[in-house]
Design a protein around this motif. Structure first.
Motif, PDB file in Angstrom:
ATOM      1  N   LEU A 292     -32.637  68.773  -2.710  1.00  0.00           N
ATOM      2  CA  LEU A 292     -34.016  67.836  -2.031  1.00  0.00           C
ATOM      3  C   LEU A 292     -34.876  68.463  -2.964  1.00  0.00           C
ATOM      4  CD1 LEU A 292     -34.926  68.229   1.904  1.00  0.00           C
ATOM      5  CD2 LEU A 292     -36.642  68.704  -0.054  1.00  0.00           C
ATOM      6  N   THR A 293     -35.857  67.197  -3.285  1.00  0.00           N
ATOM      7  CA  THR A 293     -36.906  67.295  -3.951  1.00  0.00           C
ATOM      8  C   THR A 293     -38.032  66.670  -3.359  1.00  0.00           C
ATOM      9  OG1 THR A 293     -35.609  67.481  -6.084  1.00  0.00           O
ATOM     10  CG2 THR A 293     -37.901  66.756  -6.354  1.00  0.00           C
ATOM     11  N   GLU A 294     -39.042  67.183  -3.401  1.00  0.00           N
ATOM     12  CA  GLU A 294     -40.286  66.451  -2.755  1.00  0.00           C
ATOM     13  C   GLU A 294     -41.376  66.175  -3.720  1.00  0.00           C
ATOM     14  OE1 GLU A 294     -43.559  67.258   0.863  1.00  0.00           O
ATOM     15  OE2 GLU A 294     -42.144  68.752   0.652  1.00  0.00           O
ATOM     16  N   PHE A 295     -42.066  64.942  -3.557  1.00  0.00           N
ATOM     17  CA  PHE A 295     -42.828  64.613  -4.549  1.00  0.00           C
ATOM     18  C   PHE A 295     -44.317  64.596  -3.817  1.00  0.00           C
ATOM     19  CE2 PHE A 295     -38.999  63.362  -6.671  1.00  0.00           C
ATOM     20  CZ  PHE A 295     -39.267  63.519  -7.874  1.00  0.00           C
ATOM     21  N   HIS A 296     -45.203  64.535  -4.592  1.00  0.00           N
ATOM     22  CA  HIS A 296     -46.744  64.493  -4.072  1.00  0.00           C
ATOM     23  C   HIS A 296     -46.978  62.715  -3.866  1.00  0.00           C
ATOM     24  CE1 HIS A 296     -48.202  68.672  -4.602  1.00  0.00           C
ATOM     25  NE2 HIS A 296     -47.366  68.615  -5.754  1.00  0.00           N
ATOM     26  N   GLU A 297     -46.756  62.128  -4.898  1.00  0.00           N
ATOM     27  CA  GLU A 297     -47.295  60.773  -4.732  1.00  0.00           C
ATOM     28  C   GLU A 297     -46.543  59.718  -4.096  1.00  0.00           C
ATOM     29  OE1 GLU A 297     -48.456  59.342  -8.738  1.00  0.00           O
ATOM     30  OE2 GLU A 297     -49.212  61.315  -9.162  1.00  0.00           O
ATOM     31  N   GLN A 298     -47.093  58.681  -3.522  1.00  0.00           N
ATOM     32  CA  GLN A 298     -46.272  57.782  -2.823  1.00  0.00           C
ATOM     33  C   GLN A 298     -45.717  56.973  -3.790  1.00  0.00           C
ATOM     34  OE1 GLN A 298     -46.661  57.447   0.472  1.00  0.00           O
ATOM     35  NE2 GLN A 298     -45.202  55.670   0.706  1.00  0.00           N
ATOM     36  N   GLY A 299     -44.445  56.801  -3.463  1.00  0.00           N
ATOM     37  CA  GLY A 299     -43.375  55.995  -4.315  1.00  0.00           C
ATOM     38  C   GLY A 299     -42.785  56.836  -5.353  1.00  0.00           C
ATOM     39  N   ALA A 300     -43.163  57.948  -5.438  1.00  0.00           N
ATOM     40  CA  ALA A 300     -42.482  58.702  -6.630  1.00  0.00           C
ATOM     41  C   ALA A 300     -40.987  59.063  -6.127  1.00  0.00           C
ATOM     42  CB  ALA A 300     -43.505  60.005  -6.787  1.00  0.00           C
ATOM     43  N   ALA A 301     -40.694  59.153  -4.942  1.00  0.00           N
ATOM     44  CA  ALA A 301     -39.312  59.600  -4.653  1.00  0.00           C
ATOM     45  C   ALA A 301     -38.396  58.457  -4.837  1.00  0.00           C
ATOM     46  CB  ALA A 301     -39.341  59.693  -3.052  1.00  0.00           C
ATOM     47  N   GLN A 302     -38.759  57.167  -4.586  1.00  0.00           N
ATOM     48  CA  GLN A 302     -38.044  56.006  -5.088  1.00  0.00           C
ATOM     49  C   GLN A 302     -37.753  55.781  -6.615  1.00  0.00           C
ATOM     50  OE1 GLN A 302     -39.251  52.331  -3.086  1.00  0.00           O
ATOM     51  NE2 GLN A 302     -38.048  50.953  -4.535  1.00  0.00           N
TER      52      GLN A 302
ATOM     53  N   LYS B 233     -43.130  68.433  -6.047  1.00  0.00           N
ATOM     54  CA  LYS B 233     -43.873  69.368  -5.302  1.00  0.00           C
ATOM     55  C   LYS B 233     -42.815  70.587  -4.763  1.00  0.00           C
ATOM     56  CE  LYS B 233     -46.618  70.229  -0.792  1.00  0.00           C
ATOM     57  NZ  LYS B 233     -46.903  69.385   0.580  1.00  0.00           N
ATOM     58  N   ARG B 234     -41.657  70.173  -4.414  1.00  0.00           N
ATOM     59  CA  ARG B 234     -40.783  71.338  -3.872  1.00  0.00           C
ATOM     60  C   ARG B 234     -39.383  70.779  -4.296  1.00  0.00           C
ATOM     61  NH1 ARG B 234     -38.437  71.646   1.582  1.00  0.00           N
ATOM     62  NH2 ARG B 234     -39.529  69.650   1.988  1.00  0.00           N
ATOM     63  N   LEU B 235     -38.499  71.749  -4.491  1.00  0.00           N
ATOM     64  CA  LEU B 235     -37.253  71.716  -5.235  1.00  0.00           C
ATOM     65  C   LEU B 235     -36.428  72.833  -4.378  1.00  0.00           C
ATOM     66  CD1 LEU B 235     -34.830  70.472  -6.712  1.00  0.00           C
ATOM     67  CD2 LEU B 235     -35.459  72.079  -8.714  1.00  0.00           C
ATOM     68  N   SER B 236     -35.096  72.415  -3.957  1.00  0.00           N
ATOM     69  CA  SER B 236     -34.105  73.288  -3.252  1.00  0.00           C
ATOM     70  C   SER B 236     -32.847  72.778  -3.276  1.00  0.00           C
ATOM     71  CB  SER B 236     -34.645  73.589  -1.712  1.00  0.00           C
ATOM     72  OG  SER B 236     -34.275  72.342  -1.052  1.00  0.00           O
ATOM     73  N   PHE B 237     -31.946  73.875  -3.760  1.00  0.00           N
ATOM     74  CA  PHE B 237     -30.439  73.474  -3.620  1.00  0.00           C
ATOM     75  C   PHE B 237     -29.609  74.205  -2.470  1.00  0.00           C
ATOM     76  CE2 PHE B 237     -31.532  73.419  -8.269  1.00  0.00           C
ATOM     77  CZ  PHE B 237     -31.202  72.016  -8.436  1.00  0.00           C
ATOM     78  N   ASP B 238     -28.767  73.394  -1.937  1.00  0.00           N
ATOM     79  CA  ASP B 238     -27.852  73.915  -0.791  1.00  0.00           C
ATOM     80  C   ASP B 238     -26.427  73.716  -1.387  1.00  0.00           C
ATOM     81  OD1 ASP B 238     -27.074  75.268   1.440  1.00  0.00           O
ATOM     82  OD2 ASP B 238     -27.494  73.306   2.575  1.00  0.00           O
ATOM     83  N   VAL B 239     -25.744  74.795  -1.162  1.00  0.00           N
ATOM     84  CA  VAL B 239     -24.305  74.805  -1.947  1.00  0.00           C
ATOM     85  C   VAL B 239     -23.440  75.012  -0.580  1.00  0.00           C
ATOM     86  CG1 VAL B 239     -22.599  76.069  -3.468  1.00  0.00           C
ATOM     87  CG2 VAL B 239     -25.108  75.934  -3.901  1.00  0.00           C
ATOM     88  N   HIS B 240     -22.215  74.061  -0.765  1.00  0.00           N
ATOM     89  CA  HIS B 240     -21.384  73.924   0.297  1.00  0.00           C
ATOM     90  C   HIS B 240     -20.069  73.977  -0.393  1.00  0.00           C
ATOM     91  CE1 HIS B 240     -23.752  71.386   3.429  1.00  0.00           C
ATOM     92  NE2 HIS B 240     -24.537  72.223   2.940  1.00  0.00           N
ATOM     93  N   GLY B 241     -19.101  74.695   0.382  1.00  0.00           N
ATOM     94  CA  GLY B 241     -17.817  74.762   0.148  1.00  0.00           C
ATOM     95  C   GLY B 241     -17.643  75.862  -1.032  1.00  0.00           C
ATOM     96  N   ARG B 242     -18.176  76.746  -1.218  1.00  0.00           N
ATOM     97  CA  ARG B 242     -17.924  77.931  -2.203  1.00  0.00           C
ATOM     98  C   ARG B 242     -17.544  79.281  -1.358  1.00  0.00           C
ATOM     99  NH1 ARG B 242     -22.970  79.713  -5.534  1.00  0.00           N
ATOM    100  NH2 ARG B 242     -21.388  81.195  -6.010  1.00  0.00           N
ATOM    101  N   SER B 243     -16.544  80.079  -1.964  1.00  0.00           N
ATOM    102  CA  SER B 243     -15.939  81.276  -1.448  1.00  0.00           C
ATOM    103  C   SER B 243     -16.838  82.285  -1.572  1.00  0.00           C
ATOM    104  CB  SER B 243     -14.717  81.387  -1.645  1.00  0.00           C
ATOM    105  OG  SER B 243     -14.638  81.460  -3.200  1.00  0.00           O
ATOM    106  N   SER B 244     -17.853  82.415  -2.408  1.00  0.00           N
ATOM    107  CA  SER B 244     -18.464  83.545  -3.137  1.00  0.00           C
ATOM    108  C   SER B 244     -19.868  83.408  -2.453  1.00  0.00           C
ATOM    109  CB  SER B 244     -18.386  83.635  -4.422  1.00  0.00           C
ATOM    110  OG  SER B 244     -18.957  82.579  -5.026  1.00  0.00           O
ATOM    111  N   SER B 245     -20.684  84.337  -2.669  1.00  0.00           N
ATOM    112  CA  SER B 245     -21.867  84.164  -2.201  1.00  0.00           C
ATOM    113  C   SER B 245     -22.786  83.251  -2.982  1.00  0.00           C
ATOM    114  CB  SER B 245     -22.715  85.574  -2.476  1.00  0.00           C
ATOM    115  OG  SER B 245     -22.833  85.892  -3.902  1.00  0.00           O
TER     116      SER B 245
ATOM    117  N   GLY C 296     -38.386  79.766  -6.978  1.00  0.00           N
ATOM    118  CA  GLY C 296     -39.500  79.192  -7.868  1.00  0.00           C
ATOM    119  C   GLY C 296     -40.049  80.574  -8.677  1.00  0.00           C
ATOM    120  N   GLU C 297     -39.917  81.590  -8.115  1.00  0.00           N
ATOM    121  CA  GLU C 297     -40.597  82.627  -9.109  1.00  0.00           C
ATOM    122  C   GLU C 297     -39.811  82.949 -10.287  1.00  0.00           C
ATOM    123  OE1 GLU C 297     -39.830  83.102  -5.948  1.00  0.00           O
ATOM    124  OE2 GLU C 297     -41.419  83.436  -4.557  1.00  0.00           O
ATOM    125  N   SER C 298     -38.578  82.396 -10.433  1.00  0.00           N
ATOM    126  CA  SER C 298     -37.851  82.484 -11.555  1.00  0.00           C
ATOM    127  C   SER C 298     -37.542  81.133 -12.215  1.00  0.00           C
ATOM    128  CB  SER C 298     -36.225  83.295 -11.116  1.00  0.00           C
ATOM    129  OG  SER C 298     -36.593  84.443 -10.630  1.00  0.00           O
TER     130      SER C 298
END
Length: 444
Positions: free
Chosen positions: A251-261, A323-335, A341-343
């Motif tokens: 999921l990535t969020e942008f500041h400017e209008q139209g940037a997502a498209q 502005k913001r970026l996040s990852f979500d992992v599905h289907g894994r057997s490990s942690s 963002g700090e890294s």
């Protein structure tokens, strides 16, 4: 405004035979309950992505002749649903006017007399015809109704703008009317007859059809035994490669209008190798993505590969910043692999000449082949002596100072250690111990 995305994958073994036989990948779009013009007929590759929005033009033409290219004899006027263009008695098409609506209908007031009326649609950034009435319209108001359905096929005789006259064989129709979700199909030719082929969607055969232009009907064609065997092998190979259950959602969020498209369109056009699922949707300022790899990998390697692939495209995007970026992992057997963002951050490096900068842009990503760090670099578009890079850490410990040092140390050592691709140190930063302090971290 909805964005429609179509991906046509061609079996690698068919590229040369199809091209040597003169085939083009063709698409037609439905208007007034028929397909009668080739919207796009062009060269093709293993992966072919097409995108379009709801954008149309209307025009008039004095001639409809099957097999020839559509030609406009009047002005081509941009028009929205509900609006109306007037074709005056002198044969001039006036700009659209009137209230816009969601009727799905484009209107033309014909004051001229006998005239074939046509519709253009934008595919990517180019306008091309999708419809021309085979019979002329006379005076009065004419309704033109585009429909979000397309037909896809391979043709050795047609090109963009060709007026269709013969039946379209070995085609497939895709319906986007119920949803703007991306759709993908795969094509494979009969091993003995290039251009005589079949289609697959996911793990299912789709029987090829013949579209009969005069009756606006489809009839199904039984595939040959060799083609069935070939499609079965393709689908089975896909099943084998789908044993990995790992999916990464970004999921990535942008500041400017139209940037997502803009970013979603850019990403779909730059799908990295080794990715099986590369889906992008956007709404407002948000882009959501689903990623899967073609080959089965151990969980952590699969997650890292998919995240690296996504980040390489995101960081090469020259549009507005996110502005913001996040990852979500599905289907894994490990942690799970968290994103911190700090890294993760950005560093700009300046070299004394273009050659050194280009070498650094090649060498920096190679540092990620071992260890837990991510390094992605591109020569800056506006100045070839500058290298813009992103750096991050897989599986951060949570100790921010330690994690940042872990990321920066291999990079700084390479930049100032005279290794391959880094024979000359950068002008900026000009000391190894300055690298850490000059990284702009995503979160502080």
């Amino acid at each position: 405004m909805a964005t429609y995305t179509l991906t046509v994958n061609v079996d690698s073994a068919d590229l040369v035979p199809l091209k040597e036989a003169g085939y083009k990948l063709c698409i037609a779009k439905r208007v007034n309950d028929k397909y009668d013009v080739v919207w796009s007929g062009s060269d093709f590759f293993k992966r072919n992505t097409f995108q379009w929005n709801v954008a149309f033009q209307v025009f008039g033409s004095q001639k409809f002749e099957g097999g020839l290219r559509v030609g406009s004899d009047t002005e081509e006027r941009t028009i929205d649903f509900g609006e109306i263009c007037t074709l005056d008695k002198y044969g001039s098409m006036h700009p659209a006017h009137g209230a816009k609506d969601t009727s799905g209908v484009l209107r033309v007031e014909n004051q001229y007399g006998a005239m074939h009326l046509g519709v253009n649609a934008k595919l990517g950034t180019k306008w091309s015809a999708i419809y021309l009435s085979d019979k002329p319209f006379y005076t009065g108001e004419i309704n033109l109704t585009p429909i979000e359905k397309v037909v896809i096929w391979f043709d050795s005789k047609s090109e963009t703008g060709t007026m269709l006259v013969d039946a379209i064989t070995d085609c497939i129709e895709l319906d986007f009317t119920g949803s703007a979700e991306p759709q993908s199909v795969r094509y494979a030719s009969d091993p003995k007859t290039p251009g005589k082929g079949g289609w697959a969607r996911g793990e299912q055969f789709i029987l090829s059809s013949t579209y009969h232009i005069d009756t606006d009907t489809f009839s199904f064609e039984p595939p040959s035994a060799p083609l069935i065997a070939k499609l079965t092998d393709i689908i089975n190979s896909q099943k084998d490669s789908q044993s990995s259950k790992i999916s990464v959602f970004a999921l990535t969020e942008f500041h400017e209008q139209g940037a997502a498209q803009t970013f979603a369109q850019y990403a779909l056009e730059h799908q990295p190798d080794g990715i099986r699922t590369w889906e992008f949707t956007h709404s407002g300022h948000i882009v959501e993505s689903k990623l899967k790899a073609q080959e089965d990998q151990e969980d952590d390697l699969a997650v890292r590969f998919l995240q690296d692939a996504y980040l390489s495209v995101l960081y090469s995007f020259q549009g507005p910043k996110y502005k913001r970026l996040s990852f979500d992992v599905h289907g894994r057997s490990s942690s799970p692999t968290p994103y911190w963002g700090e890294s993760s951050g950005e560093l700009v490096i300046r070299y004394g000449n273009v050659t050194d900068a280009a070498n650094a842009a090649i060498g920096i990503p190679l540092l990620a082949k071992t260890g837990q760090s991510i390094y992605i670099a591109n020569v800056h578009d506006e100045n070839d002596e500058w290298v813009r890079m992103r750096l991050g850490l897989i599986n951060p410990s949570g100790d921010v100072a330690q994690d940042r040092q872990t990321i920066v140390n291999p990079l700084a050592a390479a930049l100032f250690g005279g290794k391959l691709f880094f024979e000359h140190p950068p002008f900026f930063p000009n000391a190894q111990d300055r690298v850490l302090g000059l990284v702009k971290w995503d979160a502080n």
